[in-house]
Write a protein that holds these residues in place. Structure first.
Motif, PDB file in Angstrom:
ATOM      1  N   UNK A 171       0.838  -1.192   0.000  1.00  0.00           N
ATOM      2  CA  UNK A 171       0.000   0.000   0.000  1.00  0.00           C
ATOM      3  C   UNK A 171       0.875   1.245   0.000  1.00  0.00           C
ATOM      4  N   UNK A 172       0.671   2.094  -1.003  1.00  0.00           N
ATOM      5  CA  UNK A 172       1.407   3.342  -1.130  1.00  0.00           C
ATOM      6  C   UNK A 172       0.420   4.504  -1.077  1.00  0.00           C
ATOM      7  N   UNK A 173       0.830   5.607  -0.485  1.00  0.00           N
ATOM      8  CA  UNK A 173      -0.011   6.794  -0.374  1.00  0.00           C
ATOM      9  C   UNK A 173       0.604   7.921  -1.197  1.00  0.00           C
ATOM     10  N   UNK A 174      -0.242   8.620  -1.964  1.00  0.00           N
ATOM     11  CA  UNK A 174       0.213   9.723  -2.803  1.00  0.00           C
ATOM     12  C   UNK A 174       0.433  10.974  -1.962  1.00  0.00           C
ATOM     13  N   UNK A 175       1.616  11.562  -2.103  1.00  0.00           N
ATOM     14  CA  UNK A 175       1.939  12.842  -1.475  1.00  0.00           C
ATOM     15  C   UNK A 175       2.003  13.889  -2.585  1.00  0.00           C
ATOM     16  N   UNK A 176       1.084  14.826  -2.630  1.00  0.00           N
ATOM     17  CA  UNK A 176       1.047  15.800  -3.720  1.00  0.00           C
ATOM     18  C   UNK A 176       2.182  16.813  -3.616  1.00  0.00           C
ATOM     19  N   UNK A 177       2.500  17.494  -4.711  1.00  0.00           N
ATOM     20  CA  UNK A 177       3.479  18.578  -4.627  1.00  0.00           C
ATOM     21  C   UNK A 177       3.038  19.596  -3.584  1.00  0.00           C
ATOM     22  N   UNK A 178       3.995  20.268  -2.971  1.00  0.00           N
ATOM     23  CA  UNK A 178       3.631  21.243  -1.948  1.00  0.00           C
ATOM     24  C   UNK A 178       4.857  21.864  -1.316  1.00  0.00           C
ATOM     25  N   UNK A 179       4.637  22.573  -0.244  1.00  0.00           N
ATOM     26  CA  UNK A 179       5.734  23.228   0.474  1.00  0.00           C
ATOM     27  C   UNK A 179       5.508  23.080   1.968  1.00  0.00           C
ATOM     28  N   UNK A 180       6.604  23.184   2.726  1.00  0.00           N
ATOM     29  CA  UNK A 180       6.527  23.090   4.176  1.00  0.00           C
ATOM     30  C   UNK A 180       7.791  23.674   4.778  1.00  0.00           C
ATOM     31  N   UNK A 181       7.786  23.848   6.098  1.00  0.00           N
ATOM     32  CA  UNK A 181       8.981  24.298   6.801  1.00  0.00           C
ATOM     33  C   UNK A 181       9.687  23.061   7.350  1.00  0.00           C
ATOM     34  N   UNK A 182      10.891  22.829   6.889  1.00  0.00           N
ATOM     35  CA  UNK A 182      11.687  21.673   7.301  1.00  0.00           C
ATOM     36  C   UNK A 182      12.595  22.070   8.459  1.00  0.00           C
ATOM     37  N   UNK A 183      12.636  21.247   9.516  1.00  0.00           N
ATOM     38  CA  UNK A 183      13.451  21.567  10.675  1.00  0.00           C
ATOM     39  C   UNK A 183      12.661  22.428  11.661  1.00  0.00           C
ATOM     40  N   UNK A 184      13.361  23.017  12.661  1.00  0.00           N
ATOM     41  CA  UNK A 184      14.798  22.909  12.901  1.00  0.00           C
ATOM     42  C   UNK A 184      15.141  21.687  13.743  1.00  0.00           C
ATOM     43  N   UNK A 185      16.438  21.344  13.746  1.00  0.00           N
ATOM     44  CA  UNK A 185      16.938  20.269  14.593  1.00  0.00           C
ATOM     45  C   UNK A 185      18.384  20.561  14.942  1.00  0.00           C
ATOM     46  N   UNK A 186      18.667  20.760  16.224  1.00  0.00           N
ATOM     47  CA  UNK A 186      20.037  21.053  16.631  1.00  0.00           C
ATOM     48  C   UNK A 186      20.558  22.310  15.961  1.00  0.00           C
ATOM     49  N   UNK A 187      21.699  22.174  15.277  1.00  0.00           N
ATOM     50  CA  UNK A 187      22.286  23.321  14.578  1.00  0.00           C
ATOM     51  C   UNK A 187      21.705  23.534  13.191  1.00  0.00           C
ATOM     52  N   UNK A 188      20.773  22.699  12.804  1.00  0.00           N
ATOM     53  CA  UNK A 188      20.144  22.843  11.489  1.00  0.00           C
ATOM     54  C   UNK A 188      18.939  23.761  11.589  1.00  0.00           C
TER      55      UNK A 188
END
Length: 218
Positions: free
Chosen positions: A6-23
Protein backbone atom coordinates in the motif's frame (compact mmCIF):
# COMPACT_ATOMS: atom_id res chain seq x y z
CA UNK A 1 2.03 -4.64 -7.03
CA UNK A 2 3.70 -8.03 -6.69
CA UNK A 3 3.75 -7.39 -2.95
CA UNK A 4 0.25 -5.93 -2.54
CA UNK A 5 2.11 -3.00 -1.02
CA UNK A 6 0.00 0.00 0.00
CA UNK A 7 1.41 3.34 -1.13
CA UNK A 8 -0.01 6.79 -0.37
CA UNK A 9 0.21 9.72 -2.80
CA UNK A 10 1.94 12.84 -1.48
CA UNK A 11 1.05 15.80 -3.72
CA UNK A 12 3.48 18.58 -4.63
CA UNK A 13 3.63 21.24 -1.95
CA UNK A 14 5.73 23.23 0.47
CA UNK A 15 6.53 23.09 4.18
CA UNK A 16 8.98 24.30 6.80
CA UNK A 17 11.69 21.67 7.30
CA UNK A 18 13.45 21.57 10.68
CA UNK A 19 14.80 22.91 12.90
CA UNK A 20 16.94 20.27 14.59
CA UNK A 21 20.04 21.05 16.63
CA UNK A 22 22.29 23.32 14.58
CA UNK A 23 20.14 22.84 11.49
CA UNK A 24 17.89 25.86 11.01
CA UNK A 25 14.31 25.77 9.86
CA UNK A 26 14.03 26.37 6.13
CA UNK A 27 11.21 26.58 3.57
CA UNK A 28 11.16 23.60 1.21
CA UNK A 29 9.25 23.37 -2.07
CA UNK A 30 8.56 19.95 -3.58
CA UNK A 31 7.52 20.38 -7.20
CA UNK A 32 6.78 16.70 -7.84
CA UNK A 33 4.38 14.42 -6.03
CA UNK A 34 5.47 10.93 -4.99
CA UNK A 35 4.09 7.74 -3.51
CA UNK A 36 5.34 6.51 -0.14
CA UNK A 37 4.73 3.27 1.72
CA UNK A 38 1.81 3.44 4.14
CA UNK A 39 3.80 1.15 6.44
CA UNK A 40 7.44 0.37 7.11
CA UNK A 41 8.53 -2.50 4.88
CA UNK A 42 7.62 -5.80 6.52
CA UNK A 43 9.66 -8.98 6.79
CA UNK A 44 7.09 -10.77 4.65
CA UNK A 45 7.53 -8.22 1.85
CA UNK A 46 11.32 -8.23 2.09
CA UNK A 47 11.53 -12.02 1.99
CA UNK A 48 9.27 -12.28 -1.08
CA UNK A 49 11.75 -10.19 -3.04
CA UNK A 50 15.12 -11.01 -1.48
CA UNK A 51 14.36 -14.64 -0.42
CA UNK A 52 16.07 -14.15 2.95
CA UNK A 53 14.85 -12.57 6.20
CA UNK A 54 17.76 -11.12 8.19
CA UNK A 55 15.62 -9.71 11.02
CA UNK A 56 16.39 -10.41 14.67
CA UNK A 57 12.77 -10.13 15.81
CA UNK A 58 10.89 -12.56 13.56
CA UNK A 59 7.34 -11.95 12.39
CA UNK A 60 5.73 -11.52 8.98
CA UNK A 61 4.09 -8.20 9.89
CA UNK A 62 7.02 -6.88 11.89
CA UNK A 63 9.22 -4.35 10.08
CA UNK A 64 12.30 -5.81 8.46
CA UNK A 65 15.47 -4.87 10.38
CA UNK A 66 19.12 -5.92 10.46
CA UNK A 67 19.31 -4.36 7.01
CA UNK A 68 21.81 -1.73 5.92
CA UNK A 69 21.29 1.28 3.67
CA UNK A 70 22.94 -0.73 0.90
CA UNK A 71 20.50 -3.60 1.51
CA UNK A 72 17.56 -1.20 1.26
CA UNK A 73 18.79 0.17 -2.07
CA UNK A 74 19.35 -3.37 -3.35
CA UNK A 75 15.77 -4.22 -2.39
CA UNK A 76 14.46 -1.28 -4.43
CA UNK A 77 16.44 -2.45 -7.46
CA UNK A 78 15.24 -6.03 -7.08
CA UNK A 79 11.63 -4.89 -6.68
CA UNK A 80 11.83 -2.92 -9.91
CA UNK A 81 12.72 -6.13 -11.77
CA UNK A 82 9.61 -7.86 -10.37
CA UNK A 83 7.19 -5.06 -11.20
CA UNK A 84 5.85 -3.52 -14.38
CA UNK A 85 7.23 -0.07 -13.74
CA UNK A 86 6.09 2.75 -16.09
CA UNK A 87 8.85 4.45 -18.04
CA UNK A 88 10.48 7.19 -16.01
CA UNK A 89 9.34 5.84 -12.62
CA UNK A 90 11.39 4.08 -9.97
CA UNK A 91 11.24 2.45 -6.56
CA UNK A 92 13.65 4.09 -4.14
CA UNK A 93 14.11 5.37 -0.64
CA UNK A 94 12.57 8.80 -0.04
CA UNK A 95 14.73 11.87 0.18
CA UNK A 96 15.06 13.40 3.63
CA UNK A 97 12.79 16.29 2.61
CA UNK A 98 10.16 13.92 1.22
CA UNK A 99 10.26 11.87 4.41
CA UNK A 100 9.71 14.90 6.67
CA UNK A 101 6.99 16.25 4.38
CA UNK A 102 5.08 12.96 4.69
CA UNK A 103 5.80 12.70 8.41
CA UNK A 104 4.48 16.16 9.17
CA UNK A 105 1.44 15.65 6.93
CA UNK A 106 0.62 19.34 7.01
CA UNK A 107 1.25 19.78 10.74
CA UNK A 108 3.66 22.20 12.41
CA UNK A 109 3.89 20.61 15.86
CA UNK A 110 6.76 18.44 17.18
CA UNK A 111 4.85 15.31 16.17
CA UNK A 112 2.03 14.88 13.70
CA UNK A 113 -0.39 14.41 16.61
CA UNK A 114 0.81 17.40 18.66
CA UNK A 115 3.64 18.28 21.03
CA UNK A 116 3.21 15.58 23.67
CA UNK A 117 4.31 11.94 23.57
CA UNK A 118 3.24 8.85 25.53
CA UNK A 119 3.96 5.14 24.97
CA UNK A 120 0.40 4.80 23.63
CA UNK A 121 1.36 6.84 20.57
CA UNK A 122 4.56 5.15 19.35
CA UNK A 123 7.07 2.38 20.01
CA UNK A 124 10.21 4.00 21.43
CA UNK A 125 12.56 3.48 24.36
CA UNK A 126 10.07 4.52 27.04
CA UNK A 127 7.44 2.14 25.63
CA UNK A 128 9.41 -0.72 27.25
CA UNK A 129 8.45 -3.23 24.54
CA UNK A 130 12.18 -3.78 23.95
CA UNK A 131 11.48 -4.97 20.39
CA UNK A 132 9.70 -3.94 17.23
CA UNK A 133 5.91 -3.93 17.01
CA UNK A 134 3.77 -5.04 14.06
CA UNK A 135 3.44 -2.25 11.51
CA UNK A 136 0.23 -0.29 11.97
CA UNK A 137 -0.03 -0.98 15.70
CA UNK A 138 -0.36 2.72 16.49
CA UNK A 139 -2.60 5.46 15.07
CA UNK A 140 -1.63 6.90 11.66
CA UNK A 141 -0.75 10.51 10.96
CA UNK A 142 -3.24 12.82 9.15
CA UNK A 143 -2.17 11.53 5.72
CA UNK A 144 -2.51 7.89 6.73
CA UNK A 145 1.14 6.94 7.33
CA UNK A 146 1.92 4.61 10.23
CA UNK A 147 5.01 4.47 12.47
CA UNK A 148 6.68 7.64 11.23
CA UNK A 149 7.88 7.97 14.83
CA UNK A 150 9.49 4.96 16.50
CA UNK A 151 9.52 1.22 15.71
CA UNK A 152 12.51 1.35 13.33
CA UNK A 153 14.65 4.26 12.15
CA UNK A 154 14.12 4.73 8.43
CA UNK A 155 16.78 5.24 5.78
CA UNK A 156 16.64 8.19 3.36
CA UNK A 157 18.62 8.69 0.17
CA UNK A 158 20.55 11.74 1.43
CA UNK A 159 24.08 11.82 2.74
CA UNK A 160 24.13 13.17 6.30
CA UNK A 161 25.48 16.67 6.80
CA UNK A 162 24.31 20.02 8.11
CA UNK A 163 21.84 21.64 5.75
CA UNK A 164 22.03 25.33 4.92
CA UNK A 165 19.42 27.97 5.71
CA UNK A 166 17.34 29.56 3.01
CA UNK A 167 14.55 28.30 0.80
CA UNK A 168 15.29 25.23 -1.35
CA UNK A 169 13.42 23.38 -4.09
CA UNK A 170 13.45 19.58 -4.37
CA UNK A 171 16.54 19.16 -2.15
CA UNK A 172 18.48 15.91 -2.33
CA UNK A 173 21.20 16.61 0.22
CA UNK A 174 25.01 16.74 -0.14
CA UNK A 175 26.71 15.14 -3.15
CA UNK A 176 28.95 13.00 -0.95
CA UNK A 177 29.50 11.96 2.64
CA UNK A 178 30.40 9.15 5.03
CA UNK A 179 26.90 8.41 6.40
CA UNK A 180 23.26 8.43 5.30
CA UNK A 181 20.27 10.07 6.95
CA UNK A 182 18.00 8.08 9.25
CA UNK A 183 14.64 9.47 10.33
CA UNK A 184 11.94 8.72 12.89
CA UNK A 185 13.93 6.88 15.56
CA UNK A 186 13.42 3.28 16.63
CA UNK A 187 12.15 1.12 19.46
CA UNK A 188 15.47 1.36 21.33
CA UNK A 189 15.98 5.14 21.12
CA UNK A 190 14.35 8.15 22.78
CA UNK A 191 11.45 9.46 20.71
CA UNK A 192 12.38 11.53 17.65
CA UNK A 193 10.27 14.52 16.63
CA UNK A 194 9.35 15.21 13.00
CA UNK A 195 12.54 17.14 12.21
CA UNK A 196 15.00 15.00 14.20
CA UNK A 197 17.92 13.55 12.24
CA UNK A 198 20.25 10.60 12.79
CA UNK A 199 23.16 9.26 10.75
CA UNK A 200 24.20 5.75 9.81
CA UNK A 201 26.98 4.11 7.81
CA UNK A 202 25.84 2.61 4.52
CA UNK A 203 26.92 -0.93 5.42
CA UNK A 204 25.89 -1.03 9.10
CA UNK A 205 23.00 -3.30 10.13
CA UNK A 206 21.02 -2.93 13.35
CA UNK A 207 17.84 -4.32 14.88
CA UNK A 208 16.22 -0.89 15.08
CA UNK A 209 16.88 0.16 11.47
CA UNK A 210 14.56 -0.37 8.54
CA UNK A 211 12.93 1.55 5.70
CA UNK A 212 9.81 2.32 3.70
CA UNK A 213 9.50 2.46 -0.07
CA UNK A 214 8.99 5.45 -2.29
CA UNK A 215 7.69 5.26 -5.87
CA UNK A 216 8.37 8.36 -7.93
CA UNK A 217 9.36 9.83 -11.27
CA UNK A 218 13.09 9.86 -11.93
Amino acid sequence: SALNMELIWCPPGSFIMGPDGNNPARPVILTKGFYLGKFELTQEEYEKVMVINPSEFKGEKLPVEMVSWNDAVAFCEALKKKERVPNGWKFSLPSEAQWEYACRAGTKTKFSWGNDITPKLANYKDSALEKTAEVGSYAPNPWGFFDMHGNVSEFCTDYFDAYPSGSVTDPTGPVSGSSRVLRGGGWSTPIRHSAARDAGKENFRGNSRGFRISFQKQ
